[in-house]
Design a protein around this motif. Sequence first.
Motif, PDB file in Angstrom:
ATOM      1  N   UNK A   1      -1.315 -61.842 -27.631  1.00 27.75           N
ATOM      2  CA  UNK A   1      -0.937 -60.564 -27.378  1.00 27.75           C
ATOM      3  C   UNK A   1      -1.010 -59.890 -28.899  1.00 27.75           C
ATOM      4  N   UNK A   2      -0.903 -58.470 -28.918  1.00 30.39           N
ATOM      5  CA  UNK A   2      -1.020 -57.849 -30.038  1.00 30.39           C
ATOM      6  C   UNK A   2       0.178 -58.357 -31.077  1.00 30.39           C
ATOM      7  N   UNK A   3       1.282 -58.741 -30.513  1.00 32.33           N
ATOM      8  CA  UNK A   3       2.236 -59.273 -31.239  1.00 32.33           C
ATOM      9  C   UNK A   3       2.161 -60.471 -31.712  1.00 32.33           C
ATOM     10  N   UNK A   4       1.728 -61.386 -30.946  1.00 33.72           N
ATOM     11  CA  UNK A   4       1.214 -62.873 -31.410  1.00 33.72           C
ATOM     12  C   UNK A   4       0.208 -62.691 -32.523  1.00 33.72           C
ATOM     13  N   UNK A   5      -0.648 -61.932 -32.608  1.00 33.09           N
ATOM     14  CA  UNK A   5      -1.670 -61.761 -33.361  1.00 33.09           C
ATOM     15  C   UNK A   5      -0.977 -61.308 -34.844  1.00 33.09           C
ATOM     16  N   UNK A   6      -0.153 -60.356 -34.710  1.00 36.09           N
ATOM     17  CA  UNK A   6       0.654 -59.753 -35.885  1.00 36.09           C
ATOM     18  C   UNK A   6       1.370 -60.819 -36.467  1.00 36.09           C
ATOM     19  N   UNK A   7       1.861 -61.630 -35.797  1.00 47.26           N
ATOM     20  CA  UNK A   7       2.741 -62.653 -36.215  1.00 47.26           C
ATOM     21  C   UNK A   7       1.964 -63.776 -37.049  1.00 47.26           C
ATOM     22  N   UNK A   8       0.870 -64.267 -36.525  1.00 47.30           N
ATOM     23  CA  UNK A   8      -0.053 -64.996 -37.306  1.00 47.30           C
ATOM     24  C   UNK A   8      -0.659 -64.353 -38.399  1.00 47.30           C
TER      25      UNK A   8
END
Length: 70
Positions: free
Chosen positions: A23-30
């Motif tokens: 997800x966009x959220x997971x990419x942002x976190x990484x």
Amino acid sequence: MKEKILVKFGNKVRELRLKQNISQEKLAEKANVHRTYIGMIERAEKNITLINIEKIAKALEVNIYDLFTD
């Protein structure tokens, strides 16, 4: 009018992200960026910095070069 390079870059980030099924959220976190930032990049609403390009490349586990090639 959105700059062509921003549109192409955003499309490539989206393509690589979806290929990895994250997800966009997971990419942002990484990548250690705000979750809304990824969406803004993918929609070509942000003129991204070199530092954040590097963060996103690392988060996607690709070379920076891969973000600019078709």
